[in-house]
Design a protein around this motif. Sequence first.
Motif, short mmCIF file in Angstrom:
data_model
loop_
_atom_site.label_atom_id
_atom_site.label_comp_id
_atom_site.label_asym_id
_atom_site.label_seq_id
_atom_site.Cartn_x
_atom_site.Cartn_y
_atom_site.Cartn_z
N LYS A 37 0.47 0.35 7.83
CA LYS A 37 0.19 -0.57 6.73
C LYS A 37 1.52 -1.17 6.35
O LYS A 37 2.49 -0.45 6.10
N LEU A 39 3.76 -4.72 4.52
CA LEU A 39 3.97 -6.01 3.91
C LEU A 39 5.46 -6.30 3.95
O LEU A 39 6.27 -5.39 3.82
N LYS A 65 0.14 -8.90 -4.14
CA LYS A 65 0.64 -8.49 -2.83
C LYS A 65 -0.50 -8.07 -1.91
O LYS A 65 -1.45 -7.43 -2.35
N TYR A 67 -1.28 -6.49 2.24
CA TYR A 67 -0.65 -5.84 3.37
C TYR A 67 -1.57 -5.90 4.57
O TYR A 67 -2.79 -6.02 4.44
N PHE A 106 6.21 -0.17 4.05
CA PHE A 106 5.25 0.24 5.08
C PHE A 106 4.95 1.73 5.00
O PHE A 106 5.71 2.51 4.41
#
Length: 162
Positions: A37, A39, A65, A67, A106
């Motif tokens: 995961k 972003l 945000k 992701y 992450f």
Amino acid sequence: MLDTKAQWIWINGNPQSNEYAIFEENFIYNGGKAELKILAETDYIAYINGKRVAFGQFAGYPNEKYYDTILLNDFCNKGENVLTITVRYEGLNSATHIDDGAGVMFTVEEDGRLLAYSCEKTKGGFDGRYLQHEKRFITVQLGYTSTMQAEVPHNWVGCRLV
């Protein structure tokens, strides 16, 4: 949802436009369902054991945000694996992007168990394959240029919380 242990990190406290950073974390994989995961501000490329697994642009706004979730099973080996992420920080506002500061966050999870995550202990540095802070130009295809160098080692400097 990203695990709360994951932190927004970068390699320095004064990032400049068109800065390329590289981050690395090792993890042990046991054969379950593994997911990354991630972003990142602005673009990222993720590798497992040197094989590209995903790339993308950060879809988000300063107060909202998002992701990406990437399945890693086809790329992981049982035992130790290496996650490497290259991130490019745009560093300016445009019609399609709002500058929100440099950073990446992450996690790597296996069957819901946290294997690796971004923090100040994450190995990080300037990605030596790219020329840093170069002014980018729009090409005739309406894409931006990038300048790379071959076989230049990374300048590992560590990470800091953003």
